[in-house]
Design an enzyme around this catalytic site. Structure first.
Site, PDB file in Angstrom:
ATOM      1  N   GLN A  12      39.150  64.919   9.423  1.00 20.54           N
ATOM      2  CA  GLN A  12      39.191  65.710   8.209  1.00 20.54           C
ATOM      3  C   GLN A  12      37.800  66.227   7.902  1.00 20.54           C
ATOM      4  O   GLN A  12      36.822  65.490   7.999  1.00 20.54           O
ATOM      5  CB  GLN A  12      39.667  64.835   7.055  1.00 20.54           C
ATOM      6  CG  GLN A  12      39.397  65.438   5.698  1.00 20.54           C
ATOM      7  CD  GLN A  12      40.174  64.768   4.615  1.00 20.54           C
ATOM      8  OE1 GLN A  12      41.342  64.441   4.764  1.00 20.54           O
ATOM      9  NE2 GLN A  12      39.519  64.552   3.501  1.00 20.54           N
ATOM     10  N   ARG A  35      35.446  69.044   5.180  1.00 22.86           N
ATOM     11  CA  ARG A  35      35.335  70.123   4.212  1.00 22.86           C
ATOM     12  C   ARG A  35      34.066  70.928   4.457  1.00 22.86           C
ATOM     13  O   ARG A  35      33.746  71.832   3.705  1.00 22.86           O
ATOM     14  CB  ARG A  35      35.353  69.595   2.783  1.00 22.86           C
ATOM     15  CG  ARG A  35      34.564  68.341   2.567  1.00 22.86           C
ATOM     16  CD  ARG A  35      35.016  67.682   1.271  1.00 22.86           C
ATOM     17  NE  ARG A  35      34.153  68.050   0.170  1.00 22.86           N
ATOM     18  CZ  ARG A  35      33.177  67.287  -0.306  1.00 22.86           C
ATOM     19  NH1 ARG A  35      32.939  66.131   0.238  1.00 22.86           N
ATOM     20  NH2 ARG A  35      32.448  67.699  -1.315  1.00 22.86           N
ATOM     21  N   ASN A  36      33.343  70.564   5.497  1.00 24.44           N
ATOM     22  CA  ASN A  36      32.078  71.225   5.833  1.00 24.44           C
ATOM     23  C   ASN A  36      32.147  71.798   7.232  1.00 24.44           C
ATOM     24  O   ASN A  36      33.052  71.462   7.993  1.00 24.44           O
ATOM     25  CB  ASN A  36      30.949  70.188   5.798  1.00 24.44           C
ATOM     26  CG  ASN A  36      30.720  69.676   4.396  1.00 24.44           C
ATOM     27  OD1 ASN A  36      30.731  70.439   3.445  1.00 24.44           O
ATOM     28  ND2 ASN A  36      30.509  68.372   4.281  1.00 24.44           N
ATOM     29  N   ASP A  70      31.987  55.320   3.817  1.00 21.06           N
ATOM     30  CA  ASP A  70      32.187  55.822   2.459  1.00 21.06           C
ATOM     31  C   ASP A  70      33.122  57.039   2.408  1.00 21.06           C
ATOM     32  O   ASP A  70      32.818  58.047   1.762  1.00 21.06           O
ATOM     33  CB  ASP A  70      30.842  56.172   1.814  1.00 21.06           C
ATOM     34  CG  ASP A  70      30.934  56.231   0.286  1.00 21.06           C
ATOM     35  OD1 ASP A  70      30.157  56.988  -0.336  1.00 21.06           O
ATOM     36  OD2 ASP A  70      31.814  55.546  -0.285  1.00 21.06           O
ATOM     37  N   HIS A  71      34.231  56.916   3.064  1.00 20.35           N
ATOM     38  CA  HIS A  71      35.209  58.006   3.104  1.00 20.35           C
ATOM     39  C   HIS A  71      35.710  58.296   1.699  1.00 20.35           C
ATOM     40  O   HIS A  71      36.106  57.384   0.976  1.00 20.35           O
ATOM     41  CB  HIS A  71      36.384  57.607   4.018  1.00 20.35           C
ATOM     42  CG  HIS A  71      37.394  58.680   4.222  1.00 20.35           C
ATOM     43  ND1 HIS A  71      37.379  59.507   5.328  1.00 20.35           N
ATOM     44  CD2 HIS A  71      38.443  59.082   3.466  1.00 20.35           C
ATOM     45  CE1 HIS A  71      38.383  60.365   5.235  1.00 20.35           C
ATOM     46  NE2 HIS A  71      39.044  60.128   4.121  1.00 20.35           N
ATOM     47  N   GLY A 131      35.167  57.325   8.384  1.00 21.00           N
ATOM     48  CA  GLY A 131      33.778  56.912   8.565  1.00 21.00           C
ATOM     49  C   GLY A 131      33.281  56.097   7.403  1.00 21.00           C
ATOM     50  O   GLY A 131      34.041  55.464   6.671  1.00 21.00           O
TER      51      GLY A 131
END
Lengths: 284, 88
Positions: free
Chosen positions: A88, A90-91, A186-187, A184
């Site tokens: 996933q 967003r970057n 601190d998802h 990963g």
């Protein structure tokens, strides 16, 4: 855009909302952006089934990227894949992410990776969906072996609920046909609210193990190691210190690209950086 | 079809999109007589997710009992979608 068969209309008290927030977000601190949003939505619950008329602006704004769960299943199946790992993002993806996907593929002996972008309304500093899409597609085209990566996307905002949100993300990808999700450090986290690997540990919970079929690929940060001259996962290299890695903050990356500078080849692929560079320069 | 992992909580996906044109037309006609709620963009995006089958096996929005239970106990592990209040 949708019609609902209303079953109940109930009031929910601020106390109950706060309790729910504590359970879901692990805190009812109003400074937590997720809690703040959740407790600002009002006090009325309308329950009942819905039927939906359309997919709103997603198909028109993201014609080659937005896909339904059914469509993704078909794509995965048409590719002949059975074991699929989802990533996933967003970057835009740089070398650290590219390698993370390849590590997951290799270590899981998976057939392919589903790179699943989050689309939707932009926030401050976000790169538009179509630019991210182009950059990721370029990376896959040049740097992934044929038929090992599929790119898709959906519209779901970050809730910053850490472990509980990781479960939700995993559920979405199971529904798409993925057998694994890369999770990963601190998802779906924010600030210091969650322990770094809490979002991985929640998948060991008894209830979760009984109901969710998708598994996670538990990952750590990845970065280019100057010592080993390749991208590595940080937990695999105990003998490294921070200075042994090529690390750039998001701010620094933005700054360099806006100034027309090239990013270090250890950090980013040139073809990807060029796409982002021309976007930033177009803002001037 | 290859053997992909099954959807969550169901053998088949449950997209909530209306595919049939005449059903769609019926709903549109019906809806003109019904109370309309305007959603914010996050809620609309969630409706799209429900439509697209991502939220299988959910078929809509939860009542208070389920929402509280799911937030506390992760009864179905679809815990997060427990907080799906549609707001007035």
């Amino acid at each position: 855009m949708a019609i609902q068969r209303i079953e109940t209309i109930e009031k929910i008290s601020d106390e109950d909302l706060s309790l729910m927030a504590k359970n879901i977000f692990g805190t009812n601190d109003i400074e937590h952006p997720g809690v703040k949003n959740f407790t600002s939505l009002g006090n009325t619950l309308i329950s009942g089934s819905i039927k939906v008329l359309n997919y709103s602006y997603f198909p028109s704004d993201f014609p080659n990227t937005f896909a339904t769960a059914e469509e993704i299943r078909k794509k995965l199946s048409d590719s002949g894949w059975t074991k699929v790992v989802a990533f996933q993002t967003r970057n835009p993806m740089h070398r650290a992410h590219e390698e993370l996907c390849k590590m997951a593929l290799e270590r899981l002996s998976a057939d392919g990776v589903l790179i699943h972008m989050t689309l939707g309304k932009l926030k401050e500093g976000d790169i538009p969906g179509d630019i991210r899409d182009a950059a990721i597609r370029k990376m896959v085209e040049i740097y992934f072996p044929n038929n090992t990566a599929i790119i898709s996307g959906f519209g779901f905002d970050m809730l910053y609920a850490g472990p509980r949100e990781a479960l939700l993300h995993a559920t979405f990808r199971q529904n798409c046909g993925c057998s694994h999700l890369i999770v990963g450090r601190d998802h779906a986290g924010v600030g210091d609210y969650y322990e770094p690997f809490a979002a991985q540990e929640i998948f060991d919970n008894e209830i979760v193990k009984k109901s969710l079929k998708i598994e996670i690929f538990a990952a750590d940060h990845t970065a280019f190691s100057k010592k080993l001259n390749k991208v590595v996962m940080m937990r695999d290299v105990d003998d490294h210190s921070k200075d042994d890695f090529v690390l750039l903050s998001g701010t620094k990356v933005r700054e360099m690209l806006s100034n027309g500078e090239d990013l270090p080849a250890e950090f980013a692929r040139k073809e990807v950086a060029d796409i982002l560079k021309s976007y930033y320069q177009s803002l001037k | 079809m290859t053997n992909l992992v099954a959807p969550h909580g169901s053998d088949i996906l449950k997209p909530l999109i209306i595919k049939d044109k005449s059903e769609k037309d019926n709903v549109i006609t019906q809806s003109k007589k019904l109370h309309q709620l305007k959603l914010n963009s996050a809620a609309a995006a969630n409706a799209v997710m429900l439509a697209a089958g991502y939220f299988t096996p959910l078929e809509g929005y939860m009542n208070k009992k389920d929402a509280l239970s799911v937030s506390e106990n992760m009864v179905t592990t679809m815990d997060y979608s427990g907080q799906f209040p549609l707001l007035i």
